[in-house]
Write an enzyme that holds these catalytic residues in place. Structure first.
Site, PDB file in Angstrom:
ATOM      1  N   ARG A  88     141.879 -89.471  -4.404  1.00 23.72           N
ATOM      2  CA  ARG A  88     140.687 -88.502  -4.359  1.00 23.72           C
ATOM      3  C   ARG A  88     139.827 -88.383  -5.315  1.00 23.72           C
ATOM      4  O   ARG A  88     138.647 -88.306  -5.186  1.00 23.72           O
ATOM      5  CB  ARG A  88     141.460 -87.091  -4.232  1.00 23.72           C
ATOM      6  CG  ARG A  88     142.375 -86.543  -3.118  1.00 23.72           C
ATOM      7  CD  ARG A  88     142.980 -85.272  -3.407  1.00 23.72           C
ATOM      8  NE  ARG A  88     143.854 -85.077  -2.189  1.00 23.72           N
ATOM      9  CZ  ARG A  88     145.167 -85.356  -2.160  1.00 23.72           C
ATOM     10  NH1 ARG A  88     145.865 -85.979  -2.937  1.00 23.72           N
ATOM     11  NH2 ARG A  88     145.895 -84.986  -0.972  1.00 23.72           N
ATOM     12  N   ASP A 148     148.957 -77.993  -0.211  1.00 21.39           N
ATOM     13  CA  ASP A 148     150.181 -78.697  -0.657  1.00 21.39           C
ATOM     14  C   ASP A 148     151.414 -77.942  -0.468  1.00 21.39           C
ATOM     15  O   ASP A 148     152.251 -78.332  -0.232  1.00 21.39           O
ATOM     16  CB  ASP A 148     149.695 -79.130  -2.282  1.00 21.39           C
ATOM     17  CG  ASP A 148     148.530 -79.868  -2.398  1.00 21.39           C
ATOM     18  OD1 ASP A 148     148.270 -80.376  -1.442  1.00 21.39           O
ATOM     19  OD2 ASP A 148     147.955 -79.864  -3.553  1.00 21.39           O
ATOM     20  N   ARG A 151     152.505 -78.155   2.902  1.00 15.28           N
ATOM     21  CA  ARG A 151     152.890 -79.255   3.167  1.00 15.28           C
ATOM     22  C   ARG A 151     154.443 -79.393   2.574  1.00 15.28           C
ATOM     23  O   ARG A 151     155.229 -80.034   3.166  1.00 15.28           O
ATOM     24  CB  ARG A 151     152.131 -80.382   2.762  1.00 15.28           C
ATOM     25  CG  ARG A 151     150.756 -80.738   3.575  1.00 15.28           C
ATOM     26  CD  ARG A 151     149.858 -81.852   2.778  1.00 15.28           C
ATOM     27  NE  ARG A 151     148.775 -81.897   3.872  1.00 15.28           N
ATOM     28  CZ  ARG A 151     147.566 -82.547   3.541  1.00 15.28           C
ATOM     29  NH1 ARG A 151     147.554 -82.762   2.244  1.00 15.28           N
ATOM     30  NH2 ARG A 151     146.831 -82.586   4.221  1.00 15.28           N
ATOM     31  N   HIS A 175     145.289 -81.038  -7.784  1.00  8.43           N
ATOM     32  CA  HIS A 175     145.505 -81.554  -6.166  1.00  8.43           C
ATOM     33  C   HIS A 175     145.242 -83.209  -6.235  1.00  8.43           C
ATOM     34  O   HIS A 175     144.197 -83.425  -5.874  1.00  8.43           O
ATOM     35  CB  HIS A 175     144.365 -80.780  -5.502  1.00  8.43           C
ATOM     36  CG  HIS A 175     144.390 -81.121  -3.844  1.00  8.43           C
ATOM     37  ND1 HIS A 175     145.434 -81.246  -3.022  1.00  8.43           N
ATOM     38  CD2 HIS A 175     143.476 -81.898  -3.221  1.00  8.43           C
ATOM     39  CE1 HIS A 175     145.012 -81.445  -1.934  1.00  8.43           C
ATOM     40  NE2 HIS A 175     143.698 -81.841  -2.079  1.00  8.43           N
TER      41      HIS A 175
HETATM   42  P1  NAI Z   1     133.624 -85.090   6.987  1.00  2.20           P
HETATM   43  O1  NAI Z   1     133.094 -86.475   6.830  1.00  2.20           O
HETATM   44  O2  NAI Z   1     134.476 -84.915   8.351  1.00  2.20           O
HETATM   45  O3  NAI Z   1     132.866 -84.080   6.776  1.00  2.20           O
HETATM   46  C1  NAI Z   1     131.938 -83.784   5.776  1.00  2.20           C
HETATM   47  C2  NAI Z   1     130.546 -83.269   6.294  1.00  2.20           C
HETATM   48  O4  NAI Z   1     129.898 -83.022   5.305  1.00  2.20           O
HETATM   49  C3  NAI Z   1     129.782 -84.466   7.021  1.00  2.20           C
HETATM   50  O5  NAI Z   1     129.344 -83.696   8.354  1.00  2.20           O
HETATM   51  C4  NAI Z   1     128.423 -84.609   6.231  1.00  2.20           C
HETATM   52  O6  NAI Z   1     127.274 -84.631   7.250  1.00  2.20           O
HETATM   53  C5  NAI Z   1     128.429 -83.100   5.368  1.00  2.20           C
HETATM   54  N1  NAI Z   1     127.599 -83.495   4.330  1.00  2.20           N
HETATM   55  C6  NAI Z   1     127.419 -84.411   3.579  1.00  2.20           C
HETATM   56  N2  NAI Z   1     126.396 -84.141   2.423  1.00  2.20           N
HETATM   57  C7  NAI Z   1     126.042 -83.064   2.588  1.00  2.20           C
HETATM   58  C8  NAI Z   1     124.987 -82.256   2.082  1.00  2.20           C
HETATM   59  N3  NAI Z   1     124.504 -82.443   0.828  1.00  2.20           N
HETATM   60  N4  NAI Z   1     124.736 -80.955   2.689  1.00  2.20           N
HETATM   61  C9  NAI Z   1     125.524 -80.571   3.738  1.00  2.20           C
HETATM   62  N5  NAI Z   1     126.319 -81.099   4.381  1.00  2.20           N
HETATM   63  C10 NAI Z   1     126.636 -82.538   3.996  1.00  2.20           C
HETATM   64  O7  NAI Z   1     134.803 -84.903   5.943  1.00  2.20           O
HETATM   65  P2  NAI Z   1     136.013 -84.029   5.937  1.00  2.20           P
HETATM   66  O8  NAI Z   1     137.090 -84.630   6.339  1.00  2.20           O
HETATM   67  O9  NAI Z   1     135.664 -82.725   6.408  1.00  2.20           O
HETATM   68  O10 NAI Z   1     136.278 -83.732   4.315  1.00  2.20           O
HETATM   69  C11 NAI Z   1     135.369 -82.998   3.597  1.00  2.20           C
HETATM   70  C12 NAI Z   1     135.654 -83.106   2.302  1.00  2.20           C
HETATM   71  O11 NAI Z   1     136.699 -82.268   2.138  1.00  2.20           O
HETATM   72  C13 NAI Z   1     136.172 -84.330   1.746  1.00  2.20           C
HETATM   73  O12 NAI Z   1     135.498 -84.532   0.293  1.00  2.20           O
HETATM   74  C14 NAI Z   1     137.580 -84.610   1.576  1.00  2.20           C
HETATM   75  O13 NAI Z   1     138.213 -85.178   0.811  1.00  2.20           O
HETATM   76  C15 NAI Z   1     137.784 -82.888   1.264  1.00  2.20           C
HETATM   77  N6  NAI Z   1     139.251 -82.298   1.605  1.00  2.20           N
HETATM   78  C16 NAI Z   1     139.827 -81.708   0.749  1.00  2.20           C
HETATM   79  C17 NAI Z   1     140.979 -80.846   0.933  1.00  2.20           C
HETATM   80  C18 NAI Z   1     141.554 -80.328   0.061  1.00  2.20           C
HETATM   81  O14 NAI Z   1     142.935 -79.698  -0.103  1.00  2.20           O
HETATM   82  N7  NAI Z   1     141.046 -79.593  -0.901  1.00  2.20           N
HETATM   83  C19 NAI Z   1     141.823 -81.362   2.116  1.00  2.20           C
HETATM   84  C20 NAI Z   1     140.914 -82.333   3.098  1.00  2.20           C
HETATM   85  C21 NAI Z   1     139.665 -82.662   2.800  1.00  2.20           C
END
Ligand code: NAI
Length: 308
Positions: A88, A148, A151, A175
């Site tokens: 991450r 977490d 899970r 995390h």
């Molecule tokens: P994804 O790629 O499916 O979606 C991310 C979206 O953000 C995309 O649609 C993209 O166009 C948009 N985006 C990018 N830059 C942007 C901006 N400046 N303004 C508005 N929208 C923008 O990715 P996903 O799978 O949804 O993951 C998103 C984030 O969440 C990642 O950083 C991932 O690592 C994190 N994550 C965190 C978790 C946690 O427990 N904290 C769990 C799962 C994912």
């Protein structure tokens, strides 16, 4: 209650769907930088409303923050997810810039909102929001521990061969695969400590599988997970919306709690209408304390990569 979710990707859309399905918010605005993407996801989700029986209005916006004005809660999921084999922490370069600009635009239009940070590396992104905005600390929450812990409970139930509703457990710390601290000695099955049922090899297995829970899914899916992250965020939003005073492990700015200072890391907090109503200091044994402090060092090292 108006909720904005920035990033209409896998996690953002799943989060919007769970919020709508729980039917506690009047409106959810999905916003994404990709032209038409959030509008498309919102329309598709709205077409499930009559099928799934919710009245929440979901709208989409391509980067028009005026549509997000006066949100009560804003969720930041924008940014890149990890690919198999990545940590991450490796996402920091791109995601820090995105989270900084997105949080500033959101707060400009919703100065009283509670902010939930999801983008990774989440503890560092939460710290970045503290450092670059003027929001009070109780209004900035990082989501990681709720996922977490879910899970952890999944793995506990598997090892115990018990229904998930019989088990309880919590993960604190950063995390990250190395930084998570699953509190196995506090975990219970119907109020009985799991150590009564599991030998130390099985307990180690549960802890290890919990820590690599995200990486296991990334390996299977080719990208990071979305159902459980979306559900976990929706639980936090609901606790704030309904002033539930529910306890979740969340990334919070620590100022002396647990002997830690000037970082955001996962600790139990009470969530209500003001965001973090209270940071709960539970009694940790020496090993747990040591692991939490090691985890904090890792988070601080990643924070050191920020340009703040
Ligand atoms: P994804 O790629 O499916 O979606 C991310 C979206 O953000 C995309 O649609 C993209 O166009 C948009 N985006 C990018 N830059 C942007 C901006 N400046 N303004 C508005 N929208 C923008 O990715 P996903 O799978 O949804 O993951 C998103 C984030 O969440 C990642 O950083 C991932 O690592 C994190 N994550 C965190 C978790 C946690 O427990 N904290 C769990 C799962 C994912």
């Amino acid at each position: 209650m108006k909720v904005t979710v920035v990033g209409a990707g896998a996690v953002g859309a799943s989060c919007a769907e769970y919020i709508a399905m729980k039917n506690f918010a009047a409106e959810v605005v999905l916003l994404d930088i990709k032209e038409g993407f959030a509008e498309g996801k919102a329309m598709d989700l709205m077409q499930t409303a009559s099928l799934n029986g919710f009245d929440t209005k979901i709208t989409g916006s391509t980067n028009d923050y005026s549509k997000t004005a006066e949100s009560d809660v804003v969720v930041i999921t924008s940014g890149i997810p990890r690919k198999p084999g990545m940590t991450r922490e490796e996402l920091i370069g791109i995601n820090a810039g995105i989270v900084k600009s997105v949080s500033s635009s959101l707060i400009e239009h919703s100065p009283n909102a509670v902010v939930i940070v999801v983008s990774n590396p989440m503890d560092t992104m939460t710290y970045l929001v503290h450092k670059t905005t003027s929001l009070p600390k109780h209004k900035i929450i990082g989501m990681g521990g709720a996922l977490d812990s879910a899970r952890f409970k999944y793995r506990l139930a598997e090892a115990l061969e018990a229904p998930i509703s019989d088990v309880d457990g919590m993960v604190i710390g950063g995390h990250s695969d190395k930084g998570m601290v699953p509190l196995i000695h506090h975990a219970t099955r119907n109020s009985v400590k799991v150590s009564e049922f599991l030998d130390s090899d099985k307990m180690d297995y549960v802890v290890q599988e919990t820590k690599v829970g995200g990486a296991t899914l990334t390996g299977l899916l080719g990208t990071s997970a979305w159902y459980a992250p979306g559900a976990a965020v929706s639980g936090l939003v609901q606790a704030i919306a309904n002033d539930q005073k529910k306890m979740f492990p969340c990334s919070a700015l620590l100022e002396g709690e647990y002997g830690l200072n000037d970082l955001c890391i996962g600790v139990p907090v009470i969530l209500g209408k003001n965001g973090i109503e209270k940071i709960v200091e539970i009694k940790l044994n020496d090993t747990e304390k040591e692991k939490l402090h090691e985890s904090a060092e890792g988070v601080k090292k990643t924070n050191g990569l920020l340009d703040v």
